[in-house]
Design a protein around this motif. Structure first.
Motif, PDB file in Angstrom:
ATOM      1  N   GLN A  33       0.750  -1.234   0.252  1.00  0.00           N
ATOM      2  CA  GLN A  33       0.133   0.021   0.109  1.00  0.00           C
ATOM      3  C   GLN A  33       0.942   1.172  -0.148  1.00  0.00           C
ATOM      4  N   ARG A  34       2.034   1.218  -0.499  1.00  0.00           N
ATOM      5  CA  ARG A  34       2.849   2.276  -1.130  1.00  0.00           C
ATOM      6  C   ARG A  34       2.379   2.835  -2.431  1.00  0.00           C
ATOM      7  N   THR A  35       1.022   3.247  -2.599  1.00  0.00           N
ATOM      8  CA  THR A  35       0.425   3.251  -3.684  1.00  0.00           C
ATOM      9  C   THR A  35       0.077   4.658  -4.157  1.00  0.00           C
ATOM     10  N   ALA A  36      -0.735   4.726  -5.287  1.00  0.00           N
ATOM     11  CA  ALA A  36      -1.217   5.966  -5.712  1.00  0.00           C
ATOM     12  C   ALA A  36      -1.983   6.585  -4.693  1.00  0.00           C
ATOM     13  N   TYR A  37      -2.138   7.977  -4.250  1.00  0.00           N
ATOM     14  CA  TYR A  37      -2.528   8.356  -3.218  1.00  0.00           C
ATOM     15  C   TYR A  37      -3.327   9.675  -3.754  1.00  0.00           C
ATOM     16  N   GLY A  38      -2.690  11.122  -3.792  1.00  0.00           N
ATOM     17  CA  GLY A  38      -3.098  12.228  -4.120  1.00  0.00           C
ATOM     18  C   GLY A  38      -3.335  12.280  -5.630  1.00  0.00           C
ATOM     19  N   LEU A  39      -4.189  13.450  -6.129  1.00  0.00           N
ATOM     20  CA  LEU A  39      -4.327  13.421  -7.426  1.00  0.00           C
ATOM     21  C   LEU A  39      -4.501  14.829  -7.877  1.00  0.00           C
ATOM     22  N   ALA A  40      -4.320  15.366  -8.981  1.00  0.00           N
ATOM     23  CA  ALA A  40      -4.602  16.513  -9.787  1.00  0.00           C
ATOM     24  C   ALA A  40      -4.453  16.412 -11.225  1.00  0.00           C
ATOM     25  N   THR A  41      -5.411  16.975 -12.127  1.00  0.00           N
ATOM     26  CA  THR A  41      -5.360  16.682 -13.322  1.00  0.00           C
ATOM     27  C   THR A  41      -4.897  18.013 -14.041  1.00  0.00           C
ATOM     28  N   TRP A  42      -4.609  17.805 -15.101  1.00  0.00           N
ATOM     29  CA  TRP A  42      -4.017  19.087 -16.036  1.00  0.00           C
ATOM     30  C   TRP A  42      -4.251  18.888 -17.411  1.00  0.00           C
ATOM     31  N   THR A  43      -4.638  19.852 -18.345  1.00  0.00           N
ATOM     32  CA  THR A  43      -4.428  19.671 -19.777  1.00  0.00           C
ATOM     33  C   THR A  43      -3.568  20.852 -20.204  1.00  0.00           C
ATOM     34  N   ASP A  44      -2.448  20.419 -21.025  1.00  0.00           N
ATOM     35  CA  ASP A  44      -1.531  21.352 -21.444  1.00  0.00           C
ATOM     36  C   ASP A  44      -2.176  22.136 -22.516  1.00  0.00           C
ATOM     37  N   PRO A  45      -2.187  23.348 -22.501  1.00  0.00           N
ATOM     38  CA  PRO A  45      -2.740  24.205 -23.658  1.00  0.00           C
ATOM     39  C   PRO A  45      -2.080  24.021 -24.910  1.00  0.00           C
ATOM     40  N   ALA A  46      -0.925  23.979 -24.718  1.00  0.00           N
ATOM     41  CA  ALA A  46       0.059  23.899 -25.907  1.00  0.00           C
ATOM     42  C   ALA A  46      -0.306  22.665 -26.822  1.00  0.00           C
ATOM     43  N   THR A  47      -0.433  21.639 -26.117  1.00  0.00           N
ATOM     44  CA  THR A  47      -0.406  20.317 -26.703  1.00  0.00           C
ATOM     45  C   THR A  47      -1.915  19.897 -27.014  1.00  0.00           C
TER      46      THR A  47
ATOM     47  N   GLU B 112       8.243   5.245   7.245  1.00  0.00           N
ATOM     48  CA  GLU B 112       7.357   6.119   6.544  1.00  0.00           C
ATOM     49  C   GLU B 112       8.155   7.669   6.235  1.00  0.00           C
ATOM     50  N   LEU B 113       7.858   8.129   4.922  1.00  0.00           N
ATOM     51  CA  LEU B 113       8.415   9.342   4.571  1.00  0.00           C
ATOM     52  C   LEU B 113       7.166  10.541   4.662  1.00  0.00           C
ATOM     53  N   PRO B 114       7.444  11.749   4.562  1.00  0.00           N
ATOM     54  CA  PRO B 114       6.273  12.695   4.522  1.00  0.00           C
ATOM     55  C   PRO B 114       5.536  12.944   3.130  1.00  0.00           C
ATOM     56  N   GLN B 115       4.310  12.214   3.302  1.00  0.00           N
ATOM     57  CA  GLN B 115       3.833  12.141   2.034  1.00  0.00           C
ATOM     58  C   GLN B 115       3.038  13.401   1.497  1.00  0.00           C
ATOM     59  N   VAL B 116       2.769  13.424   0.295  1.00  0.00           N
ATOM     60  CA  VAL B 116       1.757  14.323  -0.376  1.00  0.00           C
ATOM     61  C   VAL B 116       0.431  13.905  -0.574  1.00  0.00           C
ATOM     62  N   GLU B 117      -0.747  14.448  -0.295  1.00  0.00           N
ATOM     63  CA  GLU B 117      -2.147  14.243  -0.754  1.00  0.00           C
ATOM     64  C   GLU B 117      -2.662  15.338  -1.316  1.00  0.00           C
ATOM     65  N   GLY B 118      -2.896  16.388  -0.804  1.00  0.00           N
ATOM     66  CA  GLY B 118      -3.769  17.431  -1.536  1.00  0.00           C
ATOM     67  C   GLY B 118      -2.887  18.060  -2.805  1.00  0.00           C
ATOM     68  N   MET B 119      -3.502  18.278  -3.853  1.00  0.00           N
ATOM     69  CA  MET B 119      -2.840  18.807  -5.154  1.00  0.00           C
ATOM     70  C   MET B 119      -3.894  19.524  -5.856  1.00  0.00           C
ATOM     71  N   VAL B 120      -3.403  20.519  -6.536  1.00  0.00           N
ATOM     72  CA  VAL B 120      -4.241  21.238  -7.565  1.00  0.00           C
ATOM     73  C   VAL B 120      -3.314  21.945  -8.699  1.00  0.00           C
ATOM     74  N   VAL B 121      -3.782  22.027  -9.784  1.00  0.00           N
ATOM     75  CA  VAL B 121      -2.945  22.833 -10.876  1.00  0.00           C
ATOM     76  C   VAL B 121      -3.658  23.876 -11.396  1.00  0.00           C
ATOM     77  N   ASP B 122      -3.160  25.058 -11.311  1.00  0.00           N
ATOM     78  CA  ASP B 122      -3.684  26.264 -11.954  1.00  0.00           C
ATOM     79  C   ASP B 122      -3.500  25.986 -13.763  1.00  0.00           C
ATOM     80  N   PRO B 123      -4.639  26.172 -14.294  1.00  0.00           N
ATOM     81  CA  PRO B 123      -4.622  25.842 -15.553  1.00  0.00           C
ATOM     82  C   PRO B 123      -4.318  27.005 -16.421  1.00  0.00           C
ATOM     83  N   ALA B 124      -4.120  28.309 -15.612  1.00  0.00           N
ATOM     84  CA  ALA B 124      -3.666  29.482 -16.380  1.00  0.00           C
ATOM     85  C   ALA B 124      -2.039  29.510 -16.583  1.00  0.00           C
ATOM     86  N   ASN B 125      -1.475  28.938 -16.032  1.00  0.00           N
ATOM     87  CA  ASN B 125      -0.162  28.911 -15.912  1.00  0.00           C
ATOM     88  C   ASN B 125       0.746  27.693 -15.724  1.00  0.00           C
TER      89      ASN B 125
END
Length: 432
Positions: free
Chosen positions: A176-190, A248-261
């Motif tokens: 269970q050292r598995t996929a955890y937090g998530l944020a999606t992003w669409t690259d406007p250039a591609t 255990e190492l200090p994990q990341v969960e909450g994430m978000v991508v600003d689509p503007a930049n």
């Protein structure tokens, strides 16, 4: 917040946070007056027990129905309980189960975080999708969103050949050292769409490209990974790492991508909020630290708690561990806020969305009870905001937050759910 399977780690973190809060002045410990906002409605309670289907509310995502905003939806994870879909009155529209264990004795599916992808082409048509981390199976699962579908608005379109995100085999998955937090992003250039995924109990972030298949499914491939620090050099020259269970190492969960930049914000739970490029290139910048940053602590196996030493004063002033749900409030001209759940003191911190302003702190708020029957939000895991009109119920936009202690409960059963808050009320509170 970590699962019941990591209850000892939770106890350790909370004990450290409580010890620090008791040692600090009230204002520094998050007790200073902050404006209060109130939920309009709440979803039905979820129960993380056998009778409740092991359902535990975690993370929401708001989908706006452009053709009929009143029929917009909130898609939310319920961990081993799978996905829940709610309307704007917080009524259940659809429930989708998490996958069963791959084999007897293996870990069951467990949906942790969710985010949306808009306008991705699949089988010759553009559609919107909900993407979730299946922590139990170390995979992503992808659902097409169609409010007109007869069997419910979400349909599973995950490529059955999709590989584990981090694990080499089922034995590693079961660790269970598995996929955890998530944020999606669409690259406007591609026009290509991606998922940024963190790893449980590790500092690794992975950039996965979502790959539609010819038969109408969606898979993914790993583009690159990046490891955030697990140890930090303090101003006095000493080295510090957050206290945790051995290994255990200090994990990341909450994430978000600003689509503007194309900026990714990642909450390393016991450290603070990082800012980095969504393509995982360049050098990460620590935007803000938790109050506990730099506090020496030792894990005591007998008590399963962290024993904290003297606070050297290197931590931040706005966040009490854990840093959890991150979301953006977009406003015209690039203005707006980055909102973060300060789980340790049941508050939310707001930062300037503009990188040019170095994400300056702009204020905070609490989500408090609206009535005896409609409580606020405590120990919030996940949050999502949408600053667009959502029909008659939320004409000024919507903030959805997880409540880690829904009340009134059902006897001794611990309950969680989601609160729906008028975003206009939040913006007014931050502008005061």
């Amino acid at each position: 917040m970590r699962s019941a399977a990591a209850g000892a780690s939770v106890a350790a973190v909370l004990a450290l946070a409580n010890a620090l809060a008791n040692a600090l002045p009230a204002a520094a410990a998050g007790e200073a007056d902050l404006p209060a906002v109130h939920p309009r409605v709440e979803t039905p309670a979820l129960y993380d027990d056998a009778a409740g289907g092991k359902a535990d509310a975690d993370d929401p995502a708001i989908w706006r129905n452009a053709a009929d905003p009143d029929r917009s939806l909130v898609v939310a994870t319920a961990k081993q309980g799978g996905l829940r879909v709610y309307d704007l009155d917080a009524r259940l529209v659809q429930s989708l189960p998490a996958p069963a264990p791959a084999h007897p004795g293996d870990a069951p599916g467990r949906f942790n975080n969710v985010d949306l992808v808009h306008g991705m082409r699949l089988a010759g048509k553009r559609a919107d999708f909900a993407v979730t981390t299946d922590r139990g199976n170390d995979r992503l699962r992808v659902y097409r969103i169609d409010p007109a579908a007869s069997n419910g608005p979400l349909t599973d379109v995950t490529d059955p050949a999709a590989p584990p995100v981090f694990s080499a085999d089922q034995t590693e998955i079961d660790d269970q050292r598995t996929a955890y937090g998530l944020a999606t992003w669409t690259d406007p250039a591609t026009g290509r769409s991606y998922a940024l995924v963190s790893r449980r109990e590790r500092t690794t972030l992975a950039l996965l490209e979502l790959t539609p298949t010819a038969d109408g499914r969606v898979g993914y491939r790993t583009v690159r990974t990046l490891d955030l620090p697990s140890s930090f050099r303090l101003p006095d020259g000493t080295s510090w790492s957050p206290c945790a269970e051995p290994g255990e190492l200090p994990q990341v969960e909450g994430m978000v991508v600003d689509p503007a930049n194309g900026t990714l914000y990642a909450g390393q739970e016991d450290v603070g909020i990082w800012r980095l490029r969504a393509d995982l290139s360049g050098k990460p910048v620590l935007v803000d630290k938790v109050r506990e940053y730099g506090v020496p602590a030792t894990y005591d196996e007998a008590s399963e708690e962290c024993v904290a030493g003297r606070d050297p004063g290197f931590g931040g002033k706005r966040l009490t561990a854990d840093v959890e749900g991150l979301t953006l409030v977009s406003e015209p001209g690039g203005d707006g806020y980055l909102l973060a759940s300060s789980q340790g003191d049941d508050t939310f911190a707001a930062y300037d969305r503009e990188v040019a302003e170095d994400n300056e702190y702009e204020g905070g708020f609490r989500v408090t009870p609206a009535s005896a029957a409609l409580d606020g939000s405590e120990e919030c895991d996940g949050a999502d905001a949408l600053n667009q009109p959502l029909g008659r119920r939320f004409p000024h936009g919507l903030l959805v937050v997880q409540d880690g202690h829904d009340a009134p409960g059902d006897g001794d059963r611990a309950a969680t759910n989601f609160k729906f808050v008028d975003l206009g009320e939040v913006l007014d509170a931050l502008d005061d």
